[in-house]
Structures are given as C-alpha cells and as structure tokens.
Design an enzyme around this catalytic site. Structure first.
Site, PDB file in Angstrom:
ATOM      1  N   ILE A 213      -4.396  59.213 -14.963  1.00 31.56           N
ATOM      2  CA  ILE A 213      -3.205  58.723 -14.254  1.00 31.56           C
ATOM      3  C   ILE A 213      -3.242  57.201 -14.116  1.00 31.56           C
ATOM      4  CG2 ILE A 213      -2.896  60.924 -13.061  1.00 31.56           C
ATOM      5  CD1 ILE A 213      -4.090  59.686 -10.543  1.00 31.56           C
ATOM      6  N   ASP A 214      -4.276  56.564 -14.687  1.00 29.55           N
ATOM      7  CA  ASP A 214      -4.296  55.098 -14.686  1.00 29.55           C
ATOM      8  C   ASP A 214      -3.384  54.588 -15.802  1.00 29.55           C
ATOM      9  OD1 ASP A 214      -7.424  55.573 -16.254  1.00 29.55           O
ATOM     10  OD2 ASP A 214      -5.748  54.571 -17.249  1.00 29.55           O
TER      11      ASP A 214
ATOM     12  N   CYS B 180      12.660  57.221   0.649  1.00 28.01           N
ATOM     13  CA  CYS B 180      12.994  57.273  -0.775  1.00 28.01           C
ATOM     14  C   CYS B 180      14.081  56.234  -1.061  1.00 28.01           C
ATOM     15  CB  CYS B 180      13.505  58.682  -1.131  1.00 28.01           C
ATOM     16  SG  CYS B 180      14.220  58.768  -2.776  1.00 28.01           S
TER      17      CYS B 180
ATOM     18  N   HIS C 135      -0.824  64.533 -16.718  1.00 29.19           N
ATOM     19  CA  HIS C 135      -1.135  64.770 -15.298  1.00 29.19           C
ATOM     20  C   HIS C 135      -0.446  63.776 -14.389  1.00 29.19           C
ATOM     21  CE1 HIS C 135      -5.088  67.059 -16.400  1.00 29.19           C
ATOM     22  NE2 HIS C 135      -4.009  67.756 -16.640  1.00 29.19           N
TER      23      HIS C 135
ATOM     24  N   ARG D  83      -7.087  54.835  -4.681  1.00 30.02           N
ATOM     25  CA  ARG D  83      -7.152  54.752  -6.149  1.00 30.02           C
ATOM     26  C   ARG D  83      -6.124  53.761  -6.697  1.00 30.02           C
ATOM     27  NH1 ARG D  83      -7.133  60.766  -8.254  1.00 30.02           N
ATOM     28  NH2 ARG D  83      -7.485  59.798 -10.302  1.00 30.02           N
TER      29      ARG D  83
ATOM     30  N   THR E   4     -13.519  63.487 -22.138  1.00 30.16           N
ATOM     31  CA  THR E   4     -13.125  64.548 -21.223  1.00 30.16           C
ATOM     32  C   THR E   4     -14.171  65.662 -21.234  1.00 30.16           C
ATOM     33  OG1 THR E   4     -11.388  66.149 -20.612  1.00 30.16           O
ATOM     34  CG2 THR E   4     -11.655  65.664 -22.964  1.00 30.16           C
ATOM     35  N   SER E   5     -14.376  66.254 -20.050  1.00 24.33           N
ATOM     36  CA  SER E   5     -15.426  67.280 -19.916  1.00 24.33           C
ATOM     37  C   SER E   5     -14.972  68.644 -20.400  1.00 24.33           C
ATOM     38  CB  SER E   5     -15.836  67.393 -18.434  1.00 24.33           C
ATOM     39  OG  SER E   5     -14.717  67.826 -17.662  1.00 24.33           O
TER      40      SER E   5
HETATM   41  C1  BV8 Z   1      -1.689  74.609 -14.646  1.00 19.90           C
HETATM   42  C2  BV8 Z   1      -4.834  65.298 -10.545  1.00 19.90           C
HETATM   43  C3  BV8 Z   1      -0.171  76.390 -14.742  1.00 19.90           C
HETATM   44  C4  BV8 Z   1      -4.507  63.948 -10.918  1.00 19.90           C
HETATM   45  C5  BV8 Z   1      -5.907  66.869 -11.997  1.00 19.90           C
HETATM   46  C6  BV8 Z   1      -6.262  78.473 -17.814  1.00 19.90           C
HETATM   47  C7  BV8 Z   1      -4.984  78.140 -18.257  1.00 19.90           C
HETATM   48  C8  BV8 Z   1      -4.124  77.391 -17.455  1.00 19.90           C
HETATM   49  C9  BV8 Z   1      -4.548  76.957 -16.190  1.00 19.90           C
HETATM   50  C10 BV8 Z   1      -5.808  77.291 -15.755  1.00 19.90           C
HETATM   51  C11 BV8 Z   1      -6.657  78.044 -16.552  1.00 19.90           C
HETATM   52  N1  BV8 Z   1      -7.817  78.201 -15.871  1.00 19.90           N
HETATM   53  C12 BV8 Z   1      -7.731  77.574 -14.674  1.00 19.90           C
HETATM   54  C13 BV8 Z   1      -6.517  77.021 -14.567  1.00 19.90           C
HETATM   55  C14 BV8 Z   1      -6.027  76.285 -13.399  1.00 19.90           C
HETATM   56  C15 BV8 Z   1      -6.399  74.808 -13.432  1.00 19.90           C
HETATM   57  C16 BV8 Z   1      -7.737  74.521 -14.020  1.00 19.90           C
HETATM   58  O1  BV8 Z   1      -7.843  74.185 -15.181  1.00 19.90           O
HETATM   59  N2  BV8 Z   1      -8.764  74.596 -13.192  1.00 19.90           N
HETATM   60  C17 BV8 Z   1     -10.099  74.276 -13.685  1.00 19.90           C
HETATM   61  C18 BV8 Z   1     -10.833  73.469 -12.634  1.00 19.90           C
HETATM   62  C19 BV8 Z   1     -10.810  75.564 -14.048  1.00 19.90           C
HETATM   63  N3  BV8 Z   1      -5.374  74.066 -14.144  1.00 19.90           N
HETATM   64  C20 BV8 Z   1      -4.274  73.689 -13.485  1.00 19.90           C
HETATM   65  O2  BV8 Z   1      -4.045  73.989 -12.332  1.00 19.90           O
HETATM   66  C21 BV8 Z   1      -3.257  72.850 -14.253  1.00 19.90           C
HETATM   67  N4  BV8 Z   1      -1.986  73.448 -14.072  1.00 19.90           N
HETATM   68  O3  BV8 Z   1      -2.427  75.167 -15.390  1.00 19.90           O
HETATM   69  O4  BV8 Z   1      -0.491  75.101 -14.278  1.00 19.90           O
HETATM   70  C22 BV8 Z   1       1.156  76.738 -14.286  1.00 19.90           C
HETATM   71  C23 BV8 Z   1       1.839  77.679 -14.983  1.00 19.90           C
HETATM   72  C24 BV8 Z   1       3.094  78.029 -14.568  1.00 19.90           C
HETATM   73  C25 BV8 Z   1       3.661  77.410 -13.455  1.00 19.90           C
HETATM   74  C26 BV8 Z   1       2.967  76.431 -12.764  1.00 19.90           C
HETATM   75  C27 BV8 Z   1       1.691  76.087 -13.172  1.00 19.90           C
HETATM   76  C28 BV8 Z   1      -3.127  71.439 -13.698  1.00 19.90           C
HETATM   77  C29 BV8 Z   1      -4.317  70.622 -14.059  1.00 19.90           C
HETATM   78  C30 BV8 Z   1      -4.150  69.177 -13.564  1.00 19.90           C
HETATM   79  C31 BV8 Z   1      -4.829  69.033 -12.252  1.00 19.90           C
HETATM   80  N5  BV8 Z   1      -4.876  67.645 -11.826  1.00 19.90           N
HETATM   81  N6  BV8 Z   1      -5.962  65.714 -11.377  1.00 19.90           N
HETATM   82  C32 BV8 Z   1      -5.605  63.043 -10.413  1.00 19.90           C
HETATM   83  O5  BV8 Z   1      -5.802  62.996  -9.195  1.00 19.90           O
HETATM   84  O6  BV8 Z   1      -6.218  62.397 -11.264  1.00 19.90           O
HETATM   85  S1  BV8 Z   1      -7.164  67.333 -13.027  1.00 19.90           S
HETATM   86  C33 BV8 Z   1      -8.448  66.213 -13.064  1.00 19.90           C
HETATM   87  O7  BV8 Z   1      -9.340  66.694 -14.072  1.00 19.90           O
HETATM   88  C34 BV8 Z   1      -8.025  64.842 -13.555  1.00 19.90           C
HETATM   89  O8  BV8 Z   1      -6.653  64.694 -13.730  1.00 19.90           O
HETATM   90  C35 BV8 Z   1      -8.692  64.715 -14.902  1.00 19.90           C
HETATM   91  O9  BV8 Z   1      -7.861  64.107 -15.796  1.00 19.90           O
HETATM   92  C36 BV8 Z   1      -8.890  66.125 -15.261  1.00 19.90           C
HETATM   93  C37 BV8 Z   1      -9.886  66.379 -16.349  1.00 19.90           C
HETATM   94  O10 BV8 Z   1     -11.095  65.728 -16.023  1.00 19.90           O
HETATM   95  P1  BV8 Z   1     -11.727  64.736 -17.115  1.00 19.90           P
HETATM   96  O11 BV8 Z   1     -10.708  63.706 -17.451  1.00 19.90           O
HETATM   97  O12 BV8 Z   1     -12.288  65.521 -18.229  1.00 19.90           O
HETATM   98  O13 BV8 Z   1     -12.855  64.020 -16.271  1.00 19.90           O
HETATM   99  P2  BV8 Z   1     -14.328  64.585 -15.983  1.00 19.90           P
HETATM  100  O14 BV8 Z   1     -14.914  63.720 -14.926  1.00 19.90           O
HETATM  101  O15 BV8 Z   1     -14.289  66.056 -15.786  1.00 19.90           O
HETATM  102  O16 BV8 Z   1     -15.132  64.321 -17.347  1.00 19.90           O
HETATM  103  C38 BV8 Z   1     -15.340  63.003 -17.800  1.00 19.90           C
HETATM  104  C39 BV8 Z   1     -16.021  63.091 -19.154  1.00 19.90           C
HETATM  105  O17 BV8 Z   1     -16.198  61.760 -19.644  1.00 19.90           O
HETATM  106  C40 BV8 Z   1     -17.398  63.738 -19.118  1.00 19.90           C
HETATM  107  O18 BV8 Z   1     -17.495  64.681 -20.165  1.00 19.90           O
HETATM  108  C41 BV8 Z   1     -18.357  62.568 -19.361  1.00 19.90           C
HETATM  109  O19 BV8 Z   1     -19.480  62.960 -20.135  1.00 19.90           O
HETATM  110  C42 BV8 Z   1     -17.512  61.626 -20.153  1.00 19.90           C
HETATM  111  N7  BV8 Z   1     -17.880  60.207 -19.996  1.00 19.90           N
HETATM  112  C43 BV8 Z   1     -18.381  59.591 -18.897  1.00 19.90           C
HETATM  113  N8  BV8 Z   1     -18.583  58.288 -19.170  1.00 19.90           N
HETATM  114  C44 BV8 Z   1     -18.201  58.084 -20.455  1.00 19.90           C
HETATM  115  C45 BV8 Z   1     -17.752  59.309 -20.985  1.00 19.90           C
HETATM  116  N9  BV8 Z   1     -17.317  59.441 -22.244  1.00 19.90           N
HETATM  117  C46 BV8 Z   1     -17.316  58.330 -23.012  1.00 19.90           C
HETATM  118  N10 BV8 Z   1     -17.727  57.116 -22.580  1.00 19.90           N
HETATM  119  C47 BV8 Z   1     -18.172  56.964 -21.322  1.00 19.90           C
HETATM  120  N11 BV8 Z   1     -18.589  55.754 -20.907  1.00 19.90           N
END
Ligand code: BV8
Length: 246
Positions: free
Chosen positions: A99-100, A142, A115, A63, A183-184
């Site tokens: 992260i870009d 490091c 993130h 990436r 974002t989704s």
């Molecule tokens: C945490 C790594 C707590 C970086 C990523 C409730 C509350 C709190 C937490 C949770 C909860 N339920 C579940 C959780 C845990 C978890 C979570 O959410 N899981 C999900 C899957 C259910 N969350 C976590 O673990 C987070 N941490 O809560 O910590 C805590 C508390 C105390 C102590 C310690 C910890 C951490 C979340 C971050 C994880 N890291 N990535 C990387 O490699 O990139 S997340 C990953 O998904 C990416 O970072 C990305 O940014 C993120 C979100 O995805 P989107 O950006 O929305 O991308 P996606 O493909 O899904 O959607 C794209 C959208 O664009 C679509 O809708 C599409 O229609 C649209 N689109 C497409 N083309 C276009 C467009 N729109 C416009 N124009 C276009 N051309």
C-alpha cells in the site's frame, strides 16, 4: 520466448512487502515485522475497525507518517521494475500487495494496488476515494458528502475483496512470464496467482525473494537474495537477452 505473433510476450509481476524492506519499510511476517507488534485482527479487519476505529486510525496514521519520511525512497528493485516496463517491448503489468507508493515514485505506471493505497481514504457513506496524506481521525469530514467520522483507509482488510481482480486474472491469463518478488506467499488470493498461471498458461514462473516463500516449490525458477541485488540483475538479463525464459 516469443508468443505466436512473434511478440516479445507479456509479463506480470507480483510484489510484496519485501521489495520495500530495503527502502526502510517494515514487512509483516519477518522477525520483528508488523504482525509481531500488533494483531492483524485488531487493525486489518472490518470488525477491528468497527470495534476500535481510533486504534485502526492510529495504526495507519503511523504508517502514513513513516511513508512521508524523506528517508523513505524507492530502491534499486523498484527502479529496475520501472525500467522493465519502459524498455520491455511487450506488456508489463505490475500487481502489488503493498500500500506504499514506492513503485509509482520509481516510475511504474501500469500498476495495480490490489490491497489498496495508504495515501488514499474512502468514505463509508458515499464511497468516494480521496487522496489523503495527513492524519485521519473520527473528526474528519468527507470532502465529497460532508459526513463526519465515516472516512476509512482505502485499504483492503482481511475478509474484504481485493481490488482489480478481473484485470489481474486477465493479465495472468495472457502472460508468458510471471515474477513474484518480496512476498511470503501467505495471503490469498495473491498467493494463488502462481498456481493459476501454472494451471491455465504456459508461462514461465520465477520467485525472487530473500528466502523461499511458502509457495516456493510452485515456481519453475527461484532466485534468492536481497531485492536490490537480485531484481536488477534478473531484469538486466531479461532486457539484454530480449527473450523470455521458456
Ligand atoms: C479475500 C492490509 C475474499 C493492508 C492485508 C483462500 C482464498 C481466498 C482467501 C483466503 C484463502 N485463505 C484464507 C483467505 C483469507 C485471507 C488470507 O489469505 N488469510 C491468510 C492470512 C491465510 N485473505 C483475505 O482475506 C483477502 N480477501 O480473500 O476476500 C472475499 C470473497 C468474496 C467476498 C469478499 C471477500 C484479503 C487479503 C488482504 C488483506 N490485507 N493488508 C495493509 O495494512 O498493508 S494483507 C498483508 O499481507 C499486506 O497487505 C501484505 O501485502 C500481505 C502479504 O504479505 P507480504 O507482502 O508477503 O509480506 P510478508 O511480511 O508476509 O513477507 C515479506 C517477504 O519478503 C518474506 O518472504 C521475506 O523473506 C521477504 N523479504 C524480506 N526482506 C527482503 C525480502 N525479499 C527481498 N528482499 C528483501 N530485502
């Protein structure tokens, strides 16, 4: 809408992978997206990294290499957000899940990467964060403490606390407009920002996305289409009108 002090009002913008799609970067959950090619448990969790660090390094090296491609440049949606920050008379805080570095390269400055950032690594021993645009591997030391093999991407994995959460909630609590772009609405706590704003403020909420997100029904206003089309139009109207929607 102007706030009590007659100010223009502050804006918080949340972006996700969709805003970078038309720049040539993959999204995660669309068809053919990143999570359809590799398991997030293997490459975006602390346990995945401790289980197979070489696999995680290869994932982020690929990436990082893609982001270094001269073809990958900010698009009209990134540029429109940078213009909003420059020309809007109130505060504009840009919170990105991405992260870009396309928002920076488009000129955005008041920007928080909740993130983490692909172009940075962090030492597992001394916690120093270092700019790093090359390949990262287990042989790398490091630059701060010399530890070998302890560097990891400065990226927030699942189960890890996102960055700058206090500043983000402070900005959400004082905003009059919350915009969610590309974002989704799958990943928390980012996906919960719209509910937070609806609960604790009188801000207007708008989603600009290719299609309805998981949280679409929570937004007062929704605009669908490619980001490079709908975002500049929405922002131009905001700047022309000089007022936030009620
Ligand atoms: C945490 C790594 C707590 C970086 C990523 C409730 C509350 C709190 C937490 C949770 C909860 N339920 C579940 C959780 C845990 C978890 C979570 O959410 N899981 C999900 C899957 C259910 N969350 C976590 O673990 C987070 N941490 O809560 O910590 C805590 C508390 C105390 C102590 C310690 C910890 C951490 C979340 C971050 C994880 N890291 N990535 C990387 O490699 O990139 S997340 C990953 O998904 C990416 O970072 C990305 O940014 C993120 C979100 O995805 P989107 O950006 O929305 O991308 P996606 O493909 O899904 O959607 C794209 C959208 O664009 C679509 O809708 C599409 O229609 C649209 N689109 C497409 N083309 C276009 C467009 N729109 C416009 N124009 C276009 N051309």
């Amino acid at each position: 809408m102007r706030d009590q002090g007659g100010n223009a009002g502050s804006i918080v913008v949340l972006t996700g992978a969709g805003i970078s799609k038309e720049s040539g970067l993959d999204t995660f959950r669309c068809e053919g997206g990143i999570w359809s090619k590799v398991s997030l448990e293997d490459v975006a969790t602390p346990s995945g990294f401790s289980r197979n660090p070489a696999l995680v390094h290869a994932f982020y090296n690929a990436r990082r290499e893609k982001l270094a491609d001269p073809q990958i440049v900010p698009n009209a949606a990134h540029a429109a957000l940078a213009r909003l920050e420059q020309e809007w008379p109130g505060e504009v805080m840009l919170v990105t899940q991405n992260i870009d570095d396309l928002h920076e390269r488009a000129g955005s400055r008041n920007l928080l990467h909740m993130h983490g950032e692909l172009a940075k690594v962090r030492c597992g021993r001394c916690e120093t964060v270092i700019c790093w645009r090359d390949e990262l591997g287990l042989d790398d030391a490091c630059p701060a403490c010399g530890a070998v093999g302890r560097l990891r991407p400065h990226v927030v994995w699942f189960g890890e606390m996102p960055l700058e959460m206090e500043r983000i909630y402070q900005a959400l609590d004082r905003c009059q407009l919350f915009m969610s772009i590309g974002t989704s609405g799958h990943v928390y706590p980012a996906a919960g920002f719209v509910s937070h704003v609806r609960t604790y403020t009188r801000a207007h909420t708008v989603e600009l996305n290719l299609e309805p997100s998981t949280g679409a029904s929570l937004f007062e206003e929704t605009v669908y289409g490619p980001a490079t089309e709908v975002v500049p139009v929405y922002i131009n109207a905001l700047l022309r009108g000089g007022q936030l929607p009620d």
